[in-house]
Design an enzyme around this catalytic site. Structure first.
Site, mmCIF file in Angstrom:
data_model
loop_
_atom_site.group_PDB
_atom_site.id
_atom_site.type_symbol
_atom_site.label_atom_id
_atom_site.label_comp_id
_atom_site.label_asym_id
_atom_site.label_seq_id
_atom_site.Cartn_x
_atom_site.Cartn_y
_atom_site.Cartn_z
ATOM 1 N N HIS A 293 0.855 -1.186 0.000
ATOM 2 C CA HIS A 293 0.000 0.000 0.000
ATOM 3 C C HIS A 293 0.889 1.234 0.000
ATOM 4 O O HIS A 293 2.051 1.184 0.427
ATOM 5 C CB HIS A 293 -0.907 0.001 1.231
ATOM 6 C CG HIS A 293 -1.977 -1.032 1.189
ATOM 7 N ND1 HIS A 293 -3.075 -1.022 2.038
ATOM 8 C CD2 HIS A 293 -2.154 -2.128 0.390
ATOM 9 C CE1 HIS A 293 -3.861 -2.055 1.775
ATOM 10 N NE2 HIS A 293 -3.322 -2.744 0.786
ATOM 11 N N GLU B 298 1.094 3.820 1.863
ATOM 12 C CA GLU B 298 1.665 4.202 3.149
ATOM 13 C C GLU B 298 2.878 3.349 3.498
ATOM 14 O O GLU B 298 3.909 3.866 3.952
ATOM 15 C CB GLU B 298 0.619 4.067 4.263
ATOM 16 C CG GLU B 298 -0.585 4.988 4.113
ATOM 17 C CD GLU B 298 -1.737 4.343 3.366
ATOM 18 O OE1 GLU B 298 -2.890 4.722 3.633
ATOM 19 O OE2 GLU B 298 -1.482 3.458 2.521
ATOM 20 N N CYS C 169 -5.751 2.037 6.208
ATOM 21 C CA CYS C 169 -6.395 0.803 6.648
ATOM 22 C C CYS C 169 -5.718 0.299 7.928
ATOM 23 O O CYS C 169 -4.790 0.926 8.461
ATOM 24 C CB CYS C 169 -6.296 -0.258 5.552
ATOM 25 S SG CYS C 169 -4.604 -0.840 5.253
ATOM 26 N N CYS D 254 -1.886 -0.286 7.466
ATOM 27 C CA CYS D 254 -1.113 0.939 7.305
ATOM 28 C C CYS D 254 -1.118 1.785 8.579
ATOM 29 O O CYS D 254 -0.104 2.384 8.942
ATOM 30 C CB CYS D 254 -1.646 1.733 6.125
ATOM 31 S SG CYS D 254 -1.420 0.882 4.552
#
Length: 213
Positions: free
Chosen positions: A101, A103, A131, A134
């Site tokens: 992801h 992040e 999420c 992250c």
């Protein structure tokens, strides 16, 4: 009334008031300190808002690049002071990595840049509410502040669910600011998924037509 306009209005009010005072009045009247405090606070708030929008636009640019590569359009920019530590977009498909992801990718880049897995002075700008994975990574990195654009009502783990960045159960808390360039961030995601649904619908129609033929 915008903050900057309010400041100018208050200054003009004060200027006119003091211009009307006599010499005796001036000797017995001091400039209102609360006004200075208010103007300083408003000016600092404006500066912080401008800074947040500037770095969020960098994150949005990264999200657009991710979208062009076929990824979900999430972008992240990490800064420390005025130094950019990392800018990244989602790379789950490109890297064939479910943890890639935006992040996480950006945190890895930033940690390599400062040669430390802790980032206590870092501010993370994310186009979308992080999420669970992250948000947990932000805690592990000990980042100082998170700024995100739009809520993720289904999977967000900062404000929508769990409140991971501000919970008593973990040993670090993160200052959170939300809603920076929210409309632009949200529309980027909405347009992406609308396009994907239309593409899936078109492909499904072609497959049905092919089976009938």
């Amino acid at each position: 009334m915008p903050a900057g306009t309010r400041i100018l209005f208050r200054i003009e009010q004060s200027r006119r008031f003091f211009a009307s005072l006599t010499a005796f009045d001036h000797a017995s009247y001091s400039w209102p300190i609360p006004l200075f405090a208010e103007m300083t606070a408003m000016t600092n708030a404006d500066a912080d808002s401008d800074r947040d929008e500037h770095w969020m636009r960098e994150a949005i640019s990264a999200a657009r690049l991710a979208q062009a590569a076929g990824e979900v359009p999430v972008g992240v920019c990490i800064v420390s002071g005025d130094c950019v530590l990392a800018v990244a977009g989602n790379r789950t498909r490109a890297d064939r990595d479910p943890t890639a992801h935006a992040e996480v990718v950006a945190l890895r880049q930033a940690a390599h840049k400062v040669d430390n897995f802790r980032l206590p002075d870092a501010v993370v700008y994310s186009t979308i509410e992080p999420c669970v994975m992250c948000a947990g990574a932000l805690i592990q990195a000990r980042v100082r502040r998170l700024v995100y654009g739009a809520l993720d009502e289904r999977a967000g783990a900062v404000d929508s669910h769990f409140q991971i960045c501000d919970t008593d159960f973990l040993n670090h808390r993160i200052d959170v600011t939300s809603g920076v360039l929210e409309t632009e961030c949200r529309e980027l995601m909405q347009q992406f998924f609308k396009s994907r649904r239309q593409k899936n619908k078109d492909e499904g129609g072609r497959m049905k037509a092919k089976r009938r033929s």
